[in-house]
Design a protein around this motif. Structure first.
Motif, short mmCIF file in Angstrom:
data_model
loop_
_atom_site.label_atom_id
_atom_site.label_comp_id
_atom_site.label_asym_id
_atom_site.label_seq_id
_atom_site.Cartn_x
_atom_site.Cartn_y
_atom_site.Cartn_z
N ALA A 36 44.84 -48.10 96.05
CA ALA A 36 43.74 -48.60 95.38
C ALA A 36 43.36 -50.09 95.58
O ALA A 36 42.13 -50.25 95.54
N HIS A 37 44.29 -50.88 95.45
CA HIS A 37 44.01 -52.39 95.53
C HIS A 37 43.45 -52.68 97.00
O HIS A 37 42.64 -53.39 96.89
N GLU A 38 43.85 -52.02 98.02
CA GLU A 38 43.20 -52.28 99.29
C GLU A 38 41.60 -51.67 99.32
O GLU A 38 40.62 -52.18 99.75
N LEU A 39 41.64 -50.36 98.59
CA LEU A 39 40.05 -49.87 98.72
C LEU A 39 39.25 -50.51 97.54
O LEU A 39 37.98 -50.98 98.19
N ILE A 40 39.67 -51.09 96.66
CA ILE A 40 38.90 -52.10 95.83
C ILE A 40 38.36 -53.42 96.56
O ILE A 40 37.15 -53.77 96.58
N GLU A 41 39.33 -53.97 97.40
CA GLU A 41 39.04 -54.96 97.99
C GLU A 41 38.07 -54.76 99.32
O GLU A 41 37.05 -55.53 99.62
N VAL A 42 38.15 -53.78 100.02
CA VAL A 42 37.16 -53.08 100.94
C VAL A 42 35.83 -52.95 100.30
O VAL A 42 34.74 -53.41 100.75
N THR A 43 35.79 -52.37 99.18
CA THR A 43 34.66 -52.03 98.63
C THR A 43 33.94 -53.25 98.09
O THR A 43 32.64 -53.66 98.30
N GLU A 44 34.34 -54.37 97.66
CA GLU A 44 33.99 -55.39 97.09
C GLU A 44 33.30 -56.12 98.39
O GLU A 44 32.22 -56.71 98.24
N CYS A 45 34.09 -56.17 99.49
CA CYS A 45 33.81 -56.80 100.67
C CYS A 45 32.32 -56.22 101.09
O CYS A 45 31.34 -56.74 101.57
N VAL A 46 32.22 -54.75 101.24
CA VAL A 46 31.09 -53.97 101.62
C VAL A 46 29.93 -54.42 100.79
O VAL A 46 28.76 -54.74 101.55
N ARG A 47 30.21 -54.36 99.45
CA ARG A 47 29.13 -54.63 98.58
C ARG A 47 28.54 -56.01 98.67
O ARG A 47 27.30 -56.20 98.64
N ALA A 48 29.22 -56.88 99.10
CA ALA A 48 28.67 -58.42 99.15
C ALA A 48 28.38 -58.69 100.60
O ALA A 48 28.01 -59.77 100.66
N GLY A 49 28.44 -57.77 101.40
CA GLY A 49 28.00 -58.00 102.90
C GLY A 49 28.86 -58.81 103.84
O GLY A 49 28.15 -59.23 104.84
N ARG A 50 30.24 -58.91 103.34
CA ARG A 50 31.20 -59.52 103.99
C ARG A 50 31.64 -58.65 105.33
O ARG A 50 31.84 -57.44 104.94
N THR A 51 31.82 -59.13 106.34
CA THR A 51 32.61 -58.58 107.60
C THR A 51 33.88 -58.64 107.56
O THR A 51 34.50 -57.80 108.52
N GLU A 52 34.36 -59.37 106.78
CA GLU A 52 36.12 -59.43 106.79
C GLU A 52 36.52 -59.99 105.33
O GLU A 52 35.65 -60.64 104.67
N SER A 53 37.58 -59.72 105.07
CA SER A 53 38.11 -60.20 103.80
C SER A 53 38.64 -61.43 103.82
O SER A 53 39.51 -61.94 104.72
N SER A 54 38.61 -62.14 102.60
CA SER A 54 39.20 -63.64 102.90
C SER A 54 40.72 -63.23 102.29
O SER A 54 41.51 -64.32 102.39
N VAL A 55 40.90 -62.17 101.66
CA VAL A 55 42.33 -61.89 101.22
C VAL A 55 43.26 -61.53 102.67
O VAL A 55 44.25 -62.09 102.55
N MET A 56 42.45 -60.76 103.44
CA MET A 56 43.26 -60.51 104.78
C MET A 56 42.31 -60.69 105.59
O MET A 56 41.66 -59.62 106.43
N PRO A 57 42.14 -62.01 106.23
CA PRO A 57 41.23 -62.16 107.34
C PRO A 57 41.78 -61.80 108.71
O PRO A 57 42.91 -61.42 108.91
N LEU A 58 40.83 -61.31 109.54
CA LEU A 58 41.03 -60.96 110.88
C LEU A 58 42.06 -61.78 111.64
O LEU A 58 42.92 -61.43 112.30
N ALA A 59 41.82 -63.19 111.49
CA ALA A 59 42.73 -64.23 112.21
C ALA A 59 44.37 -63.80 111.81
O ALA A 59 45.17 -63.93 112.98
N ASP A 60 44.51 -63.41 110.48
CA ASP A 60 45.95 -63.03 110.39
C ASP A 60 46.40 -61.95 110.90
O ASP A 60 47.61 -61.82 111.29
N THR A 61 45.50 -60.68 110.94
CA THR A 61 45.96 -59.55 111.56
C THR A 61 46.34 -59.96 113.12
O THR A 61 47.44 -59.46 113.71
N LEU A 62 45.45 -60.80 113.74
CA LEU A 62 45.71 -60.97 115.18
C LEU A 62 46.95 -61.92 115.18
O LEU A 62 47.82 -61.80 116.38
N ALA A 63 47.36 -62.95 114.39
CA ALA A 63 48.38 -63.64 114.45
C ALA A 63 49.58 -62.89 114.23
O ALA A 63 50.60 -63.08 115.15
N VAL A 64 49.63 -61.76 113.54
CA VAL A 64 50.75 -61.14 113.33
C VAL A 64 51.03 -60.06 114.41
O VAL A 64 52.00 -60.00 115.20
N GLN A 65 49.80 -59.71 115.13
CA GLN A 65 49.91 -58.78 116.14
C GLN A 65 50.51 -59.40 117.42
O GLN A 65 51.59 -59.01 118.27
#
Length: 207
Positions: free
Chosen positions: A157-186
């Motif tokens: 639910a915590h992930e779903l809440i974050e995604v919902t907040e981002c969509v409502r705010a018109g953000r294309t990525e989360s400041s909690v888990m930005p794309l750069a962090d995902t790419l760095a881990v990969q």
């Protein structure tokens, strides 16, 4: 999907106070590895999986969340006869004395816990460390402090809440888990796999 729930990445004010009490993070040691049978899909090269991609993402994500992206990764481990990685130990070196030692395995049973070391104390994260409800703070001669934050529902639910907040705010990525962090881990997982001699390839229909 972020393997570390958004609730763990939000770092509310109370968490920041606890972080100051144990000092800046200098090292981490998360470990994860349930037993599986070598014939299961998780360890078949054709499935594009193994100890690193199936479980290692959790330990690397945890370390990257706390310490940032390291300067280098050093990997040691072993492979199944199929060529899939069976287990891996990783050293993430930040070049300034900070480091993380990580373990992941599809061959051995590991406790699924983590320990974070600071300059004035340490934090134990009981199993399963990637979705904990409790942490234990140790500071000098003080009695250990147990901190409990029950998850909402099963934790997703915590992930779903974050995604919902981002969509409502018109953000294309989360400041909690930005794309750069995902790419760095990969990228770190890819480098570790290469050091172990693991070769991943796209399925023919995707290549």
């Amino acid at each position: 999907m972020d393997p570390v729930p958004a609730r763990d990445r939000r770092r509310p004010r109370a968490d920041r106070r606890r972080r100051h009490r144990r000092g800046p993070v200098r090292a981490g040691r998360p470990r994860r590895g349930p037993r599986v049978r070598p014939g299961r899909p998780a360890v078949r090269p054709g499935a594009g999986r193994g100890a690193l991609l199936d479980l290692g993402v959790y330990v690397v994500n945890f370390a990257q969340m706390l310490l940032g992206t390291p300067d280098r990764v050093v990997a040691a481990g072993s492979l199944f006869p199929s060529g899939a990685d069976a287990e891996a130990s990783l050293l993430l070196d930040h070049g300034d004395g900070r480091s993380a030692t990580l373990m992941t395995s599809l061959r051995n049973a590991l406790p699924g816990q983590a320990r974070v070391f600071g300059t004035t104390g340490w934090i134990d994260v009981p199993p399963r460390f990637h979705h904990p409800s409790t942490i234990v703070l140790h500071r000098g001669d003080a009695e250990p402090e147990t901190v409990t934050r029950p998850p909402i529902g099963a934790g997703y639910a915590h992930e779903l809440i974050e995604v919902t907040e981002c969509v409502r705010a018109g953000r294309t990525e989360s400041s909690v888990m930005p794309l750069a962090d995902t790419l760095a881990v990969q990228a770190l997982l890819g480098e570790a796999a290469e050091q172990l001699g693991v070769r991943h390839a796209e399925a023919p229909e995707l290549g």
